[in-house]
Enzyme design. Structure first.
Site, PDB file in Angstrom:
ATOM      1  CD  GLU A  20      -2.833   1.456   2.215  1.00  0.00           C
ATOM      2  OE1 GLU A  20      -2.849   0.655   3.163  1.00  0.00           O
ATOM      3  OE2 GLU A  20      -3.534   2.484   2.170  1.00  0.00           O
ATOM      4  CD  GLU A  45       2.349   8.285   4.461  1.00  0.00           C
ATOM      5  OE1 GLU A  45       1.309   7.867   3.945  1.00  0.00           O
ATOM      6  OE2 GLU A  45       2.826   9.420   4.214  1.00  0.00           O
ATOM      7  CG  ASP A  95       0.196  13.796  -1.945  1.00  0.00           C
ATOM      8  OD1 ASP A  95      -0.847  13.699  -1.277  1.00  0.00           O
ATOM      9  OD2 ASP A  95       1.334  13.718  -1.449  1.00  0.00           O
ATOM     10  CE  LYS A  99      -0.464  26.072  -8.518  1.00  0.00           C
ATOM     11  NZ  LYS A  99       0.353  26.650  -7.473  1.00  0.00           N
ATOM     12  CG  ASP A 131     -10.264  13.654  -4.636  1.00  0.00           C
ATOM     13  OD1 ASP A 131      -9.228  12.998  -4.430  1.00  0.00           O
ATOM     14  OD2 ASP A 131     -10.297  14.905  -4.627  1.00  0.00           O
TER      15      ASP A 131
HETATM   16  C1  LIG Z   1      -3.791  12.446   0.220  1.00  0.00           C
HETATM   17  S1  LIG Z   1      -2.977  11.411   1.335  1.00  0.00           S
HETATM   18  C2  LIG Z   1      -3.950   9.906   1.338  1.00  0.00           C
HETATM   19  C3  LIG Z   1      -3.726   9.068   2.567  1.00  0.00           C
HETATM   20  C4  LIG Z   1      -4.540   7.766   2.645  1.00  0.00           C
HETATM   21  N1  LIG Z   1      -4.216   6.862   1.557  1.00  0.00           N
HETATM   22  C5  LIG Z   1      -6.010   8.074   2.659  1.00  0.00           C
HETATM   23  O1  LIG Z   1      -6.671   7.761   1.665  1.00  0.00           O
HETATM   24  O2  LIG Z   1      -6.491   8.604   3.666  1.00  0.00           O
HETATM   25  C6  LIG Z   1      -1.539  10.913   0.397  1.00  0.00           C
HETATM   26  C7  LIG Z   1      -0.519  10.189   1.254  1.00  0.00           C
HETATM   27  O3  LIG Z   1       0.532   9.682   0.428  1.00  0.00           O
HETATM   28  C8  LIG Z   1       1.780   9.923   1.065  1.00  0.00           C
HETATM   29  N2  LIG Z   1       2.774   9.926  -0.031  1.00  0.00           N
HETATM   30  C9  LIG Z   1       2.912  10.852  -1.013  1.00  0.00           C
HETATM   31  N3  LIG Z   1       3.888  10.492  -1.867  1.00  0.00           N
HETATM   32  C10 LIG Z   1       4.379   9.300  -1.422  1.00  0.00           C
HETATM   33  C11 LIG Z   1       5.406   8.423  -1.877  1.00  0.00           C
HETATM   34  N4  LIG Z   1       6.121   8.704  -2.955  1.00  0.00           N
HETATM   35  N5  LIG Z   1       5.646   7.295  -1.179  1.00  0.00           N
HETATM   36  C12 LIG Z   1       4.920   7.017  -0.069  1.00  0.00           C
HETATM   37  N6  LIG Z   1       3.952   7.810   0.413  1.00  0.00           N
HETATM   38  C13 LIG Z   1       3.667   8.930  -0.256  1.00  0.00           C
HETATM   39  C14 LIG Z   1       1.571  11.230   1.798  1.00  0.00           C
HETATM   40  O4  LIG Z   1       2.466  11.411   2.872  1.00  0.00           O
HETATM   41  C15 LIG Z   1       0.138  11.077   2.300  1.00  0.00           C
HETATM   42  O5  LIG Z   1       0.070  10.443   3.550  1.00  0.00           O
END
Ligand SMILES: C[S@@+](CC[C@H](N)C(=O)[O-])C[C@H]1O[C@@H](n2cnc3c(N)ncnc32)[C@H](O)[C@@H]1O
Length: 304
Positions: A20, A45, A95, A99, A131
């Site tokens: 995950e 994460e 994420d 942009k 989303d």
């Molecule tokens: C918008 S949050 C979504 C968190 C969770 N999956 C949820 O649906 O509630 C995106 C998560 O991805 C993590 N993240 C972003 N880029 C990542 C990467 N390259 N490797 C691991 N985690 C990453 C961020 O720290 C953040 O916790």
């Protein structure tokens, strides 16, 4: 539960079958772990706060089949996951980098799909829930352009809509998008794990100089940079060099040291913090040895 990359085998043994990416507060991971108690799940994460929160959750809920990597998912995929071992990869609400000029930061790009294909088992799949319609379309285009996946876009399974972000966006009335990327081919580049070196160091002869100052030094090497930030005296004799390393998908703060040993002056990586001895560490050690040669010390033996 938390992977210490300086001390674990590459790839992990036993191999995880599920990954995950960006698990956030870990509630989806915990539910998945309970649903498939026989599967070993790796979570990656980048946020330290999220990792700490999720680990507290896994402990509280008695989850035993999850291992956690704090860092980039691409590093975990390359180094901790065995070739052709993953059945599923879950990416919930990545994420979106909306942009245009930031699109290169998106995870689900062609390059990622190519690399992922080497770690997915036959018929293995990545499940994306988001989303963000534009990212959802972007990911499909990128996967199809790699030529290594079939893509289906069924409605999101209900349990994917129970993550922290899913609940947040539900409240705001947003729409949800889902895609299943199933492996149909494999990239010919095997994307081997990062090379590791057993404690890169040199033994030197001569007297350590009394350093009046130590300028911050940037060492560039193929794949990244090492910054030797400062030197500190060690007692009774020697120096520690605080070094920040930024290389492919990995950031580390390590200590290099120069101190007397039974066999001569040891100049190399210190064990403190169980560091991973990467090409970046090797480059930083090589620079430090050269710096001390410039101060009149001689190399007796090199191990890097
Ligand atoms: C918008 S949050 C979504 C968190 C969770 N999956 C949820 O649906 O509630 C995106 C998560 O991805 C993590 N993240 C972003 N880029 C990542 C990467 N390259 N490797 C691991 N985690 C990453 C961020 O720290 C953040 O916790």
């Amino acid at each position: 539960m938390l992977v210490r990359v300086g001390e674990c085998p590459f790839p992990l043994d036993p191999a995880p079958e599920v990954l995950e990416v960006g698990f956030g507060d870990g509630r989806f991971t915990a539910a998945l772990a309970r649903l498939h108690p026989q599967r070993r799940i790796l979570g990656a994460e980048v946020s330290a706060a999220s990792v700490a929160r999720a680990i507290r959750r896994f402990r509280r809920e008695g989850i035993a089949n999850v291992v956690v990597y704090h860092g980039q998912a691409t590093f975990a995929l390359r180094n901790l996951v065995a070739p052709r071992s993953l059945k599923q990869v879950y990416v919930n609400f990545p994420d979106p980098w909306p942009k245009a000029k930031h699109q290169e930061n998106r995870l689900l790009r062609r390059e990622f799909f190519r690399r992922l294909s080497t770690r997915l088992a036959e018929g293995g799949e990545l499940l994306l829930t988001t989303d963000h319609e534009a990212y959802w379309r972007f990911a499909q285009d990128e996967a199809l352009a790699s030529g290594l996946y079939t893509v289906e876009t069924p409605p999101p399974p209900p349990h994917h809509l129970t993550t922290k972000y899913a609940l947040k966006w539900k409240e705001q009335g947003r729409s949800f998008y889902h895609a299943v990327f199933r492996k149909k081919g494999e990239d010919p580049d095997p994307w081997p794990p990062l090379p590791r070196y057993p404690m890169p160091h040199a033994l030197m002869s001569g007297k350590l100089p009394l350093l009046e100052s130590f300028p911050k030094t940037v060492v560039r090497f193929e794949g990244g940079t090492a910054v030797l930030l400062e030197a500190a005296r060690a007692l009774p004799e020697g120096y520690y060099f605080l070094t920040h390393l930024d290389e492919e998908d990995l950031v580390q703060d390590v200590l290099l040291e120069a101190r007397p040993s039974a066999h001569g002056l040891y100049v190399g990586l210190a064990r403190f913090g169980a560091p991973l001895a990467t090409p970046g560490v090797k480059a930083a050690v090589a620079w430090l040895v050269g710096f001390l040669e410039g101060q009149g010390l001689k190399v007796i033996q090199r191990s890097y």
